[in-house]
Enzyme design. Structure first.
Site, mmCIF file in Angstrom:
data_model
loop_
_atom_site.group_PDB
_atom_site.id
_atom_site.type_symbol
_atom_site.label_atom_id
_atom_site.label_comp_id
_atom_site.label_asym_id
_atom_site.label_seq_id
_atom_site.Cartn_x
_atom_site.Cartn_y
_atom_site.Cartn_z
ATOM 1 N N GLY A 202 -8.743 39.567 53.823
ATOM 2 C CA GLY A 202 -9.110 40.774 53.091
ATOM 3 C C GLY A 202 -7.894 41.614 52.748
ATOM 4 O O GLY A 202 -6.787 41.102 52.517
ATOM 5 N N SER A 203 -8.071 42.915 52.747
ATOM 6 C CA SER A 203 -7.021 43.815 52.264
ATOM 7 C C SER A 203 -5.809 43.910 53.181
ATOM 8 O O SER A 203 -4.782 44.465 52.789
ATOM 9 C CB SER A 203 -7.601 45.209 52.023
ATOM 10 O OG SER A 203 -8.488 45.189 50.923
ATOM 11 N N THR A 204 -5.884 43.379 54.406
ATOM 12 C CA THR A 204 -4.665 43.343 55.223
ATOM 13 C C THR A 204 -3.606 42.470 54.547
ATOM 14 O O THR A 204 -2.408 42.664 54.752
ATOM 15 C CB THR A 204 -4.941 42.812 56.644
ATOM 16 O OG1 THR A 204 -5.501 41.504 56.572
ATOM 17 C CG2 THR A 204 -5.888 43.739 57.399
ATOM 18 N N LYS B 274 -2.808 42.578 51.576
ATOM 19 C CA LYS B 274 -2.091 43.366 50.564
ATOM 20 C C LYS B 274 -0.677 43.701 51.023
ATOM 21 O O LYS B 274 0.186 44.019 50.203
ATOM 22 C CB LYS B 274 -2.875 44.626 50.226
ATOM 23 C CG LYS B 274 -4.158 44.338 49.437
ATOM 24 C CD LYS B 274 -5.019 45.575 49.233
ATOM 25 C CE LYS B 274 -6.313 45.230 48.500
ATOM 26 N NZ LYS B 274 -7.268 46.341 48.437
#
Length: 489
Positions: free
Chosen positions: A221-223, A225
């Site tokens: 997920g957004s980790t 990013k």
């Protein structure tokens, strides 16, 4: 008469030669196969008849071999028989079972624990000359008992994992996986009881025998990013203050599928924002577009510098976190990878190491669980030395990402990890799995930002107790905060 004697002597010599060859083959060339044969009862009695070395955490044994009045002489006992504490350490220690073999540290450090490691040849020679029984070496782990307990308590009754490491050395400070199991039930000398206990664990809901920290692969997920931002900055594509596209919705290249932000929010009415601002609020459309601009090859290269594509050996071998190969990797999949979805997978250990590399000024260290091995006389046989794996990013990029992660906790999606008087650097993640299942809640962080002592990754599967209402900031960030506080205290 002489001819008859000569013939008889020749036959006897041939027989002795055949006996010598057969014995040599059996005792030397075929020894490993015979020793590992499950039907070899002598090997089993020899293994259990020796006092296996303890596994030590914080100066105290969490696994010991105690004398018992059975033909096997010694039995493995975990956390003094305390089922709850044994479960807390089980994903690390593994088990040593008469019926089911060995796992975890019990397996990876087996030759030291049973006293048969090549480095212990002097002890084995002395034992042979004196007739003293073989005794295993103690294996001292890097786990900090306070941090381990905090991680165990923070995760509560929810499924998932928490991993904490020292970013400067790679020493693993905590490794928790839930659900877990009580290895004492597998260490009994009753083959029927041990077999039944193992079968019950195989049939149990939630796969308690799996060490999720090392062996489970999840969409990060957004980790992820952090990796996307690193790739963009390293490639010179942008800086934290540069404006990048941040549309309300983003159409995946080559498709009619539109990507939305969390809650279908508008990241910025102008349709663009700085990289720092997009990171702080975790704008999906901005990072999907950024990944396409950076390109799949540069994204893959950056992911591999953080450890994707190779297993970590701690000494147990981790699953391989993956960023897809170039073949068939289309722009729409590149866009999804920018927000840690699509074809990207990661272990909790991997995401802890991403934060650890940023915390360590861009240098990725080798993670490890074993600090010291001592022989029965407590002499050091093996001592861990921190090892650099590679430079994941430049120091300037690491500094830029650190500030972005600090801002995320200070005034972005990661406020749940705030600690009074401590600057925490972190990144949230809420990872979709299927159309119907609740998302995983992620958080990865390090602290203090100006002198990092701990890096941590938390995943709670399918939103835990909050189910579809869960986000990484709401559910996982407070857990990371508790672990960080335990380490800094």
């Amino acid at each position: 008469m002489n001819t008859t004697i000569r013939r008889l002597s020749a036959v006897i010599m041939v027989m002795f030669l055949a006996l010598m060859v057969s014995t040599t083959f059996t005792q030397f060339f075929d020894a490993n196969r015979l020793n590992s044969d499950g039907r070899n009862v002598r090997a089993i009695y020899r293994e259990y008849g020796n006092q296996r070395g303890p596994i030590v955490v914080g100066g105290q044994p969490i696994v010991e071999s105690v004398p018992v009045d059975t033909p096997f002489k010694f039995q493995r006992v975990y956390s003094g028989g305390d089922a709850t504490k044994a479960q807390m350490y089980a994903p690390v220690t593994g088990f040593f079972s008469l019926v089911n073999g060995t796992t975890g540290i019990e397996s990876a450090e087996n030759t030291f624990l049973n006293g048969q490691a090549p480095a212990l040849w002097v002890d084995r020679l002395q034992n042979m000359l004196t007739g003293r029984a073989t005794q295993g070496s103690s294996v001292e782990l890097t786990i900090d008992p306070k941090v381990q307990q905090a991680a165990w308590d923070a995760l509560g009754g929810q499924r998932g994992s928490i991993v904490a490491v020292n970013p400067k050395t790679g020493a693993i400070l905590a490794m928790v996986s839930k659900p877990s199991f009580d290895p004492n039930k597998l260490a009994v000398h009753s083959t029927s009881q041990a077999g039944q206990a193992y079968q019950a664990l195989l049939n149990a809901e939630g796969d308690p025998l799996i060490n999720r920290a090392l062996s489970s692969l999840y969409p990060p997920g957004s980790t992820f990013k952090i990796v996307t931002a690193a790739a963009a900055v390293e490639a010179g594509h942008t800086t934290p203050t540069s404006l990048i596209p941040a549309p309300h919705r983003f159409t995946l290249p080559g498709t009619n599928t539109q990507m939305r932000n969390f809650g279908d929010e508008v990241c910025d009415p102008s349709g663009q924002m700085s990289l720092d601002a997009a990171f702080i609020m975790s704008c999906n459309t901005a990072f999907a577009d950024l990944a396409v601009q950076v390109g799949g090859d540069a994204m893959r290269t950056q992911a591999e510098k953080f450890g994707f594509g190779d297993p970590f050996r701690v000494p147990m071998r981790s699953a391989v976190s993956g960023y897809p190969a170039a073949d068939g990797f289309t722009p729409d999949r590149v866009a999804l990878s920018g927000i840690g979805q699509g074809d990207v997978t990661a272990t909790p250990l991997q995401m802890a190491m991403v934060s650890a590399a940023i915390a360590n000024h861009g240098t990725l260290m080798q993670p490890y669980l074993v600090q010291t091995v001592r022989d029965p006389q407590l002499e050091v046989v093996q001592q861990a030395q921190p090892q650099k794996l590679r430079d994941a990013v430049s120091r300037s990029t690491a500094d830029a990402l650190t500030q972005m992660m600090v801002d995320t906790v200070a005034r972005g999606t990661g406020t749940g990890a705030q600690i009074a008087g401590v600057q925490v650097a972190g990144k949230t993640g809420t990872a979709q799995t299927t159309a119907t299942a609740a998302p995983h809640a992620w958080f990865t962080a390090f602290a203090p930002a100006n002198d990092p002592q701990i890096a941590v990754a938390v995943i709670v599967e399918h939103g835990g107790n909050l189910a579809n209402e869960a986000t990484g900031g709401r559910l996982a960030a407070p857990m990371a905060r508790a672990v960080i506080q335990a380490a800094l205290q």
